[in-house]
Enzyme design. Structure first.
Site, PDB file in Angstrom:
ATOM      1  N   ASP A  36      23.879 -25.611 -68.482  1.00  0.00           N
ATOM      2  CA  ASP A  36      23.818 -26.259 -67.411  1.00  0.00           C
ATOM      3  C   ASP A  36      23.208 -27.492 -67.440  1.00  0.00           C
ATOM      4  OD1 ASP A  36      24.908 -24.524 -65.622  1.00  0.00           O
ATOM      5  OD2 ASP A  36      23.221 -23.792 -64.652  1.00  0.00           O
ATOM      6  N   LYS A  58      26.493 -28.676 -63.288  1.00  0.00           N
ATOM      7  CA  LYS A  58      26.526 -29.243 -61.941  1.00  0.00           C
ATOM      8  C   LYS A  58      25.430 -30.326 -61.643  1.00  0.00           C
ATOM      9  CE  LYS A  58      27.130 -24.513 -60.678  1.00  0.00           C
ATOM     10  NZ  LYS A  58      26.266 -23.519 -59.747  1.00  0.00           N
ATOM     11  N   MET A 173      15.908 -28.309 -54.475  1.00  0.00           N
ATOM     12  CA  MET A 173      16.976 -28.772 -54.040  1.00  0.00           C
ATOM     13  C   MET A 173      16.934 -29.413 -52.854  1.00  0.00           C
ATOM     14  SD  MET A 173      19.553 -25.717 -55.129  1.00  0.00           S
ATOM     15  CE  MET A 173      18.687 -24.518 -54.374  1.00  0.00           C
TER      16      MET A 173
HETATM   17  N1  SAH Z   1      16.923 -21.844 -61.709  1.00  0.00           N
HETATM   18  C1  SAH Z   1      16.104 -22.922 -61.577  1.00  0.00           C
HETATM   19  C2  SAH Z   1      16.475 -23.822 -60.339  1.00  0.00           C
HETATM   20  C3  SAH Z   1      17.685 -24.412 -59.999  1.00  0.00           C
HETATM   21  S1  SAH Z   1      18.226 -25.141 -58.544  1.00  0.00           S
HETATM   22  C4  SAH Z   1      14.631 -22.569 -61.772  1.00  0.00           C
HETATM   23  O1  SAH Z   1      14.212 -21.446 -61.740  1.00  0.00           O
HETATM   24  O2  SAH Z   1      13.910 -23.561 -61.680  1.00  0.00           O
HETATM   25  C5  SAH Z   1      17.951 -26.622 -58.994  1.00  0.00           C
HETATM   26  C6  SAH Z   1      16.633 -27.236 -58.138  1.00  0.00           C
HETATM   27  O3  SAH Z   1      15.525 -26.835 -59.029  1.00  0.00           O
HETATM   28  C7  SAH Z   1      16.457 -28.763 -58.513  1.00  0.00           C
HETATM   29  O4  SAH Z   1      17.315 -29.300 -57.266  1.00  0.00           O
HETATM   30  C8  SAH Z   1      15.002 -29.063 -58.313  1.00  0.00           C
HETATM   31  O5  SAH Z   1      14.716 -28.727 -57.000  1.00  0.00           O
HETATM   32  C9  SAH Z   1      14.638 -27.767 -59.112  1.00  0.00           C
HETATM   33  N2  SAH Z   1      14.219 -28.288 -60.364  1.00  0.00           N
HETATM   34  C10 SAH Z   1      14.639 -27.856 -61.461  1.00  0.00           C
HETATM   35  N3  SAH Z   1      14.354 -28.131 -62.707  1.00  0.00           N
HETATM   36  C11 SAH Z   1      13.230 -29.311 -62.152  1.00  0.00           C
HETATM   37  C12 SAH Z   1      12.532 -30.224 -62.802  1.00  0.00           C
HETATM   38  N4  SAH Z   1      12.456 -30.096 -64.177  1.00  0.00           N
HETATM   39  N5  SAH Z   1      11.739 -31.050 -62.025  1.00  0.00           N
HETATM   40  C13 SAH Z   1      11.922 -31.047 -60.884  1.00  0.00           C
HETATM   41  N6  SAH Z   1      12.693 -30.088 -60.148  1.00  0.00           N
HETATM   42  C14 SAH Z   1      13.478 -29.405 -60.723  1.00  0.00           C
END
Ligand code: SAH
Length: 510
Positions: A36, A58, A173
């Site tokens: 991803d 995405k 998000m």
């Molecule tokens: N499965 C992922 C989340 C996916 S949804 C997890 O467990 O972290 C995607 C959202 O995750 C983004 O819109 C943001 O809100 C958050 N996110 C993921 N990685 C991030 C990062 N390095 N810094 C800030 N927000 C992050």
């Protein structure tokens, strides 16, 4: 017989070191890697070279593949009896649609395993100096999607309960909906003074954190774009004391490494550990010499030499690889003395189980001659110098002058690397690059060749140049580049130290 398997793996939040040991194993094992947008592509470096890589990222609204297509792809690849590793940012089961993917695998009777990852709500506040729980401030922590359509008639989030019922809230998000989220929380009883942090690209060198309160954060974070996470709660205050990541000495600096791809990582890793964003921009490539015959002749007649003198680690590797290819090994070197120009070259020699008999105090050819004079009689001695095609003539000439017999031969060739198309010149002109590093004269020459001599003036004003040693500095200055960071010790750690000193003493241009 090989059987199909799908690993749904959490790749962690961005810092490649934050994947689990198990997750890393799954990358190494994979025939197919499906990954991803939020997955750090550096992690793919450990995959098998013949693995298939499929990007299904995405980003915002733009999907490379729709979720249904991703599900179908997982099934299709698995049914080809392949080991499929599906890498997802953070944890696969936290707002990652991992549950849906696992259900599809289950329905299709495909064996699967799910490897947890460190989710953004835990890792990114940590890297911003915020512990998500602390007994003085909160006993509860909630993970919430901020993606919900605010025009929906009925919210699936019970705002009344979460606003006051949970201490620390993490919204994934939620950047677009930040006005809606903050308003809901305040309307349902959370004080407008509640501290809030918005963290973008957390755990990476590009991390950006903005703090405020429920009342002010919308205004303060209006420049922040996804991917970002929003943390609400009193724990945010601890950032003032616990901000260990953004205060590392090279945080916020972008540094270019120009040495060959094979040699870049040791240097890049050290800069990264100090917080720098590192751009690998190899300007040289190491290649076989045009003719191998002189090296072969020397190796076949190796016992006629008294000294092997190495002036680079590339020379060491080229020599020993050829020695082995010719069916010989270090027993054929019995009695021959070995000289290394510096510690990295010495380490390279030790890898072949040989000790070094001579290493000068300063890591330049001039010092090699001085040191050799101390440990041996040059007169009448036979020296073999397996070197680069473009090596300086100083060393062989001096040894000859002193009555030595010298075989100076090309063991490897330094050629210009195919320039990477990353708009480096534009980035430099925009001030997005802070330091460019040179670790040999050839990196300087090729860098200028790639960027264009006519741009030298623009370069000097916009970026700092750092050099590993006096010969490299001299080459750069002769070509018109102003070197402002010079290593005291002519090694990679020496260069890293010089960069640290320059940045922390504030002499660099920001
Ligand atoms: N499965 C992922 C989340 C996916 S949804 C997890 O467990 O972290 C995607 C959202 O995750 C983004 O819109 C943001 O809100 C958050 N996110 C993921 N990685 C991030 C990062 N390095 N810094 C800030 N927000 C992050």
């Amino acid at each position: 017989m090989k059987r199909s398997m799908v690993y749904l793996v959490g790749a962690g939040p961005g810092d490649p070191g934050l994947i689990t040991v198990k997750g890393l194993e799954c990358i190494k094992r994979a025939d197919v890697l499906i990954y991803d947008y939020l997955v750090n592509v550096d992690l793919l470096k450990v995959a098998r070279p013949n693995a298939e890589f499929i990007y299904v990222g995405k980003q915002g609204g733009a999907h490379t593949l729709e979720q249904e297509e991703i599900n179908a792809l997982l099934v299709k690849k698995a049914l080809e009896n392949k080991v499929v590793t599906r890498l997802k940012g953070g944890d696969p089961y936290v707002f990652g649609r991992g549950g849906e993917e696992a259900l599809v695998l289950h329905e299709n009777h495909i064996p699967f395993e799910v490897v947890p990852g460190i989710t953004a709500a835990i890792a990114t506040p940590n890297y911003a100096g915020i512990p998500v729980t602390h007994r003085d401030f909160t006993s509860t922590f909630g993970l919430i999607t901020g993606h919900e359509d605010p025009t929906k008639d009925e919210s699936s989030i019970d705002w009344a309960k979460i606003s006051t019922g949970i201490g620390t809230l993490a919204f994934y998000m939620g950047i677009k909906n930040l006005p809606y989220i903050t308003e809901q929380l305040m309307r349902h009883g959370r004080s407008e003074d509640t501290p809030v942090a918005v963290i973008r690209w957390g755990t990476t060198p590009q991390q950006k954190t903005v703090t405020g309160t429920l009342g002010t954060i919308v205004q303060k974070a209006k420049e922040i774009k996804p991917p970002a996470i929003t943390i609400v709660g009193e724990v945010v205050k601890l950032r003032e004391q616990l901000n260990w990541f953004e205060t590392r000495p090279l945080f916020g600096k972008t540094i270019v490494v120009t040495r060959s791809r094979e040699q870049a990582s040791e240097f890049a890793d050290q800069l990264y550990e100090y917080g720098a964003q590192v751009i690998e921009f190899p300007t040289i490539e190491i290649a076989k010499p045009d003719t191998i015959q002189p090296l072969d002749e020397a190796i076949n007649d190796i016992q006629s030499y008294g000294w092997l003198v190495f002036t680079s680690i590339n020379g060491v590797d080229a020599f020993f690889q050829r020695l082995l290819e010719l069916g010989k090994d270090i027993r054929d070197l019995k009695g021959i003395k070995v000289c290394a120009i510096g510690p990295a070259t010495e380490d390279g020699i030790k890898k072949y189980y040989l000790k070094v008999d001579c290493r000068p105090p300063r890591y330049v050819a001039e010092s090699v001659v001085e040191e050799l004079k101390k440990v041996t009689t040059i007169q009448g001695e036979h020296f073999l110098l397996p070197r680069a095609d473009i090596a300086r003539s100083f060393l062989p000439q001096e040894l000859l002058k002193l009555g030595g017999k010298v075989t100076d031969l090309v063991a490897y060739k330094t050629v210009m690397a195919q320039p990477k198309d990353i708009n480096l010149l534009d980035k430099i002109k925009n001030g997005d690059i802070h330091i460019i590093t040179f670790t040999s004269s050839s990196t300087v020459r090729n860098f200028i060749e790639i960027l264009g001599e006519k741009n030298i003036a623009a370069l000097n004003g916009n970026v700092q140049f750092a050099s590993i040693g006096p010969i490299t500095t001299q080459t750069a200055e002769e070509m018109g580049l102003r070197i402002t960071i010079k290593a005291d010790e002519y090694t990679i750690p020496g260069l890293v130290n010089a960069i640290l000193e320059s940045v922390t003493s504030g002499t660099e241009k920001t």
